[in-house]
Design a protein around this motif. Structure first.
Motif, PDB file in Angstrom:
ATOM      1  N   PRO A  43     -85.650  47.753 -35.514  1.00  0.00           N
ATOM      2  CA  PRO A  43     -84.924  46.602 -36.172  1.00  0.00           C
ATOM      3  C   PRO A  43     -83.331  46.601 -35.907  1.00  0.00           C
ATOM      4  O   PRO A  43     -82.578  46.904 -36.735  1.00  0.00           O
ATOM      5  CB  PRO A  43     -85.215  46.737 -37.602  1.00  0.00           C
ATOM      6  N   MET A  44     -83.080  46.927 -34.588  1.00  0.00           N
ATOM      7  CA  MET A  44     -81.801  47.205 -34.240  1.00  0.00           C
ATOM      8  C   MET A  44     -81.349  46.130 -33.224  1.00  0.00           C
ATOM      9  O   MET A  44     -81.908  45.738 -32.107  1.00  0.00           O
ATOM     10  CB  MET A  44     -81.557  48.512 -33.614  1.00  0.00           C
ATOM     11  N   VAL A  45     -80.037  45.367 -33.150  1.00  0.00           N
ATOM     12  CA  VAL A  45     -79.387  44.439 -32.384  1.00  0.00           C
ATOM     13  C   VAL A  45     -78.148  44.860 -32.071  1.00  0.00           C
ATOM     14  O   VAL A  45     -77.544  45.264 -32.786  1.00  0.00           O
ATOM     15  CB  VAL A  45     -79.550  42.977 -32.594  1.00  0.00           C
ATOM     16  N   VAL A 127     -73.046  40.365 -24.451  1.00  0.00           N
ATOM     17  CA  VAL A 127     -74.620  40.357 -23.935  1.00  0.00           C
ATOM     18  C   VAL A 127     -75.109  40.936 -25.486  1.00  0.00           C
ATOM     19  O   VAL A 127     -74.941  42.006 -25.720  1.00  0.00           O
ATOM     20  CB  VAL A 127     -74.762  41.424 -23.025  1.00  0.00           C
ATOM     21  N   THR A 128     -76.307  40.172 -25.929  1.00  0.00           N
ATOM     22  CA  THR A 128     -76.913  40.503 -27.245  1.00  0.00           C
ATOM     23  C   THR A 128     -78.340  41.032 -26.685  1.00  0.00           C
ATOM     24  O   THR A 128     -79.266  40.528 -25.906  1.00  0.00           O
ATOM     25  CB  THR A 128     -77.034  39.374 -27.833  1.00  0.00           C
ATOM     26  N   MET A 129     -78.546  42.118 -27.239  1.00  0.00           N
ATOM     27  CA  MET A 129     -79.790  43.201 -26.759  1.00  0.00           C
ATOM     28  C   MET A 129     -80.558  43.605 -27.880  1.00  0.00           C
ATOM     29  O   MET A 129     -79.783  44.120 -28.891  1.00  0.00           O
ATOM     30  CB  MET A 129     -79.539  44.163 -25.736  1.00  0.00           C
ATOM     31  N   LYS A 130     -81.837  43.558 -27.870  1.00  0.00           N
ATOM     32  CA  LYS A 130     -82.613  44.217 -29.037  1.00  0.00           C
ATOM     33  C   LYS A 130     -82.900  45.680 -28.284  1.00  0.00           C
ATOM     34  O   LYS A 130     -82.887  45.862 -27.149  1.00  0.00           O
ATOM     35  CB  LYS A 130     -83.926  43.676 -28.698  1.00  0.00           C
ATOM     36  N   PHE A 131     -82.925  46.636 -29.481  1.00  0.00           N
ATOM     37  CA  PHE A 131     -83.344  47.881 -28.833  1.00  0.00           C
ATOM     38  C   PHE A 131     -84.472  48.274 -28.577  1.00  0.00           C
ATOM     39  O   PHE A 131     -85.481  47.899 -29.408  1.00  0.00           O
ATOM     40  CB  PHE A 131     -82.932  49.071 -30.149  1.00  0.00           C
ATOM     41  N   ASP A 132     -85.050  48.546 -27.255  1.00  0.00           N
ATOM     42  CA  ASP A 132     -86.172  48.420 -26.770  1.00  0.00           C
ATOM     43  C   ASP A 132     -86.589  49.981 -26.582  1.00  0.00           C
ATOM     44  O   ASP A 132     -85.758  50.628 -25.849  1.00  0.00           O
ATOM     45  CB  ASP A 132     -86.397  47.605 -25.394  1.00  0.00           C
ATOM     46  N   PHE A 133     -87.719  50.203 -27.017  1.00  0.00           N
ATOM     47  CA  PHE A 133     -88.236  52.005 -26.836  1.00  0.00           C
ATOM     48  C   PHE A 133     -88.375  52.204 -25.493  1.00  0.00           C
ATOM     49  O   PHE A 133     -87.982  53.418 -24.843  1.00  0.00           O
ATOM     50  CB  PHE A 133     -89.363  52.147 -27.663  1.00  0.00           C
ATOM     51  N   ASN A 134     -88.999  51.200 -24.670  1.00  0.00           N
ATOM     52  CA  ASN A 134     -88.976  51.456 -23.412  1.00  0.00           C
ATOM     53  C   ASN A 134     -87.962  50.876 -22.389  1.00  0.00           C
ATOM     54  O   ASN A 134     -88.210  50.618 -21.213  1.00  0.00           O
ATOM     55  CB  ASN A 134     -90.498  50.846 -22.881  1.00  0.00           C
ATOM     56  N   ASP A 135     -86.804  50.500 -22.842  1.00  0.00           N
ATOM     57  CA  ASP A 135     -85.732  49.797 -21.869  1.00  0.00           C
ATOM     58  C   ASP A 135     -84.869  50.807 -21.468  1.00  0.00           C
ATOM     59  O   ASP A 135     -83.608  50.983 -21.660  1.00  0.00           O
ATOM     60  CB  ASP A 135     -84.790  48.769 -22.967  1.00  0.00           C
ATOM     61  N   TYR A 136     -85.552  51.883 -20.576  1.00  0.00           N
ATOM     62  CA  TYR A 136     -84.740  52.863 -19.807  1.00  0.00           C
ATOM     63  C   TYR A 136     -85.360  52.316 -18.325  1.00  0.00           C
ATOM     64  O   TYR A 136     -86.425  52.215 -17.965  1.00  0.00           O
ATOM     65  CB  TYR A 136     -84.966  54.194 -20.388  1.00  0.00           C
ATOM     66  N   PRO A 137     -84.612  52.656 -17.284  1.00  0.00           N
ATOM     67  CA  PRO A 137     -85.148  52.740 -15.887  1.00  0.00           C
ATOM     68  C   PRO A 137     -86.288  53.636 -15.684  1.00  0.00           C
ATOM     69  O   PRO A 137     -86.449  54.645 -16.161  1.00  0.00           O
ATOM     70  CB  PRO A 137     -83.783  53.307 -15.036  1.00  0.00           C
ATOM     71  N   ILE A 138     -87.376  52.853 -15.076  1.00  0.00           N
ATOM     72  CA  ILE A 138     -88.489  53.893 -14.992  1.00  0.00           C
ATOM     73  C   ILE A 138     -88.540  54.483 -13.485  1.00  0.00           C
ATOM     74  O   ILE A 138     -89.402  55.354 -13.404  1.00  0.00           O
ATOM     75  CB  ILE A 138     -89.907  52.882 -15.095  1.00  0.00           C
TER      76      ILE A 138
END
Length: 582
Positions: A43-45, A127-138
């Motif tokens: 729950p983080m924006v 830029v508005t972003m949700k915190f994504d657990f997997n939002d990191y470079p793969i």
């Protein structure tokens, strides 16, 4: 029990059903997306705004404060804070756990659009972003060649980036480091004043001349021709020969009042690999993508790029998540295989029948395969949590089949025919086995539907464990009695005989009987000394509570990935060259 009776009477039908479940389960296994963790919506924006050249105080007053004042009116915000640093503003809104993050992000984005006109014109759009657990470079790549960084950057930007962007589920491909081409215009202030010009006239003239606009179309006979006014600069000479209008009505060339250089942007970031300067390529995946599938697609493109690029170009994979994910999942499967093997050994020790071991060894894989079918239909990914749920239920899968087989074996030794022993033995303990299984289900279901972030993490665990447990009950009441009726008889389940298996079985049973007698003596001692037993139990309970205070707490346990990273933060205001040297 009707289900068991039908299974025993129609063995071919049951065999076909189980073979179908196994085949479809194997197919679903290869279709399941593989991730390290389940998808979690925190729950983080966050709102990020870049304002190059501005100091922390300017960022705070001109951007962060304006955004905070407007975003604070969004409903459901638990905490709101901001970070203002050199050239960057971060405003973070934490919402309550029951908030729909997608709706919250849209509300924040609407508020940001309202306040955008109040921000400095030179600042980039927030830029508005949700915190994504997997939002990191793969995956992180290093592109290098014995050429200038400018050439390497151009190749990475125009060839490599475009090819990698075509891989399905790739969200973005970012270039890090290198030298990006940029045209610099260095004005001569004295000459500008001499011609009656100011520095603002030059960018205005360039913007007016560097245009490419549609001009409609012309129809002639049966044809139609589109008109396009092409005015984009194509080389440095065209910029140098740009005419600037003077207040007197005459004009002067740009080269007469300024020096035009073909150079590169100011370097604000740099990439190195093996202590050599290179161009980095960072690949991010879409939120609903499959890390392993994307990794395979990127690897395929890299193989094709090796054939296309000049021979002196190297593309090295510096970091990637897919191998770690596959290794973690494979480790869980290895533990499952070990569990199945140990269970088979334990069954042989206690039942003294290789045929019983064969039956159990078939029921477990089929139950697991059938669980994959339900996971696929329910959209559950193959991740650490779902595989943990499957691994934990291996004992339940085995326990149900063991109870059924043991009772069937008892009926066979009571001189019942194998078919009748399978039906009667299963029916007699059906309620007990079902009750035991449903007790486990009652434990796992609440875990699957917990609220908050923890609930999202454990959802796959609870659902997978529940599905595997229910499937094991079905297989224990169908496949196990059917195979027992065909494979077991009094001779191959007895320990009477002269073979090595029979002698070992009798010796093991005698040892088990001695253990039972020892347990009986210990139990009788505890019953004779009940106060001592109660006091010892209370002391153990109190000791456990006291020791629990020394157990550490963490959200997610750290995992060893065979690598480490070092982060160095220099004081605010440190030049880039100094940071690079560090």
């Amino acid at each position: 029990m009707k289900l068991t009776e039908t299974s025993v009477l129609r063995p071919v039908t049951v065999a076909m059903i189980m073979a179908g479940l196994a085949g479809i389960g194997i197919f679903c296994y290869f279709q399941l997306p593989r991730e390290l963790f389940p998808e979690v919506d925190f729950p983080m924006v966050t709102v990020m705004t870049v304002y190059e050249g501005a100091g922390p105080e300017e960022i705070q007053q001109l951007i962060s404060k304006e955004l905070e004042d407007e975003i604070s009116t969004v409903e459901g915000i638990k905490h709101l804070r901001s970070v203002s640093q050199q050239g960057l503003s971060l405003v973070m809104a934490e919402f309550y756990e029951d908030t729909d993050v997608d709706i919250a992000a849209e509300d924040v984005r609407s508020k940001v659009n309202i306040v955008r006109n109040l921000l400095p014109e030179e600042a980039y759009d927030p830029v508005t972003m949700k915190f994504d657990f997997n939002d990191y470079p793969i995956m992180q790549l290093a592109v290098s060649a014995p050429r200038s960084l400018r050439e390497v950057y151009l190749m990475a930007d125009e060839r490599i980036k475009d090819r990698l962007s075509t891989v399905p589920d790739v969200a973005s491909v970012e270039i890090i480091g290198g030298e990006e081409r940029e045209i610099h215009i260095l004005t001569d202030q004295q000459r500008l004043r001499a011609y009656g010009l100011n520095i603002g006239d030059i960018p205005a003239a360039i913007a007016m001349s560097n245009l490419e606009t549609p001009g409609g179309h012309i129809s002639q006979d049966a044809h139609e021709y589109n008109i396009r006014m092409r005015g984009k600069f194509t080389d440095l000479e065209e910029i140098q020969n740009l005419r600037l209008m003077l207040p007197t009505g005459k004009s002067v060339y740009l080269r007469d009042v300024a020096e035009v250089r073909d150079t590169f942007k100011e370097i604000r970031e740099k990439a190195r690999a093996d202590d050599k300067a290179c161009v980095g390529v960072s690949i991010k995946m879409r939120a609903d993508g499959n890390t392993v599938a994307v990794d395979e697609g990127v690897q395929k493109q890299l193989e094709e790029l090796k054939e296309i690029l000049p021979a002196d170009y190297k593309i090295d994979v510096q970091e990637e998540q897919a191998s770690w994910i596959k290794a973690a999942i494979q480790n869980v499967f290895t533990n499952i295989y070990i569990g199945i093997g140990l269970t088979a050994v334990a069954l042989f020790l206690f039942l003294h029948s290789l045929r019983s071991v064969i039956i159990i060894s078939l029921t477990m894989p089929i139950s697991v395969a059938a669980t994959f079918i339900i996971m696929y239909l329910m959209g559950i990914n193959m991740n650490m949590m779902s595989m943990m749920g499957l691994a934990m239920t291996i004992g339940v899968l085995v326990n149900n089949a063991i109870l059924v087989l043991e009772n069937i074996t008892r009926y066979i030794h009571l001189d019942h025919a194998p078919d009748l022993a399978a039906t009667e033995g299963t029916s007699e303990i059906a309620i007990a086995v079902a009750s035991t299984t449903l007790t486990n289900v009652v434990v796992f279901v609440p875990i699957a539907f917990m609220g908050g972030i923890i609930g999202q993490i454990f959802k796959d665990f609870g659902l997978t464990a529940t599905f595997a447990t229910m499937v094991s009950l079905f297989v224990s009441f169908t496949l196990a009695p059917m195979m027992a009726s065909k494979l077991l008889n009094k001779q191959n389940t007895s320990v009477m005989g002269d073979s090595l298996r029979h002698r070992f079985g009798r010796r093991f049973d005698r040892g088990l009987e001695e253990l039972r007698e020892s347990y009986g003596r210990a139990l009788r001692f505890l019953l004779r000394h009940r106060p001592l037993t109660i006091i010892a139990s209370i002391l153990i309970l109190v000791g456990a509570v006291v020791l629990a205070q020394f157990i550490g707490e963490e959200f997610i346990t750290s995992m060893e990935q065979g690598q480490f990273s070092i982060s160095v933060e220099m004081p605010v205001g440190t030049r880039f060259e100094e940071t690079d040297a560090a």
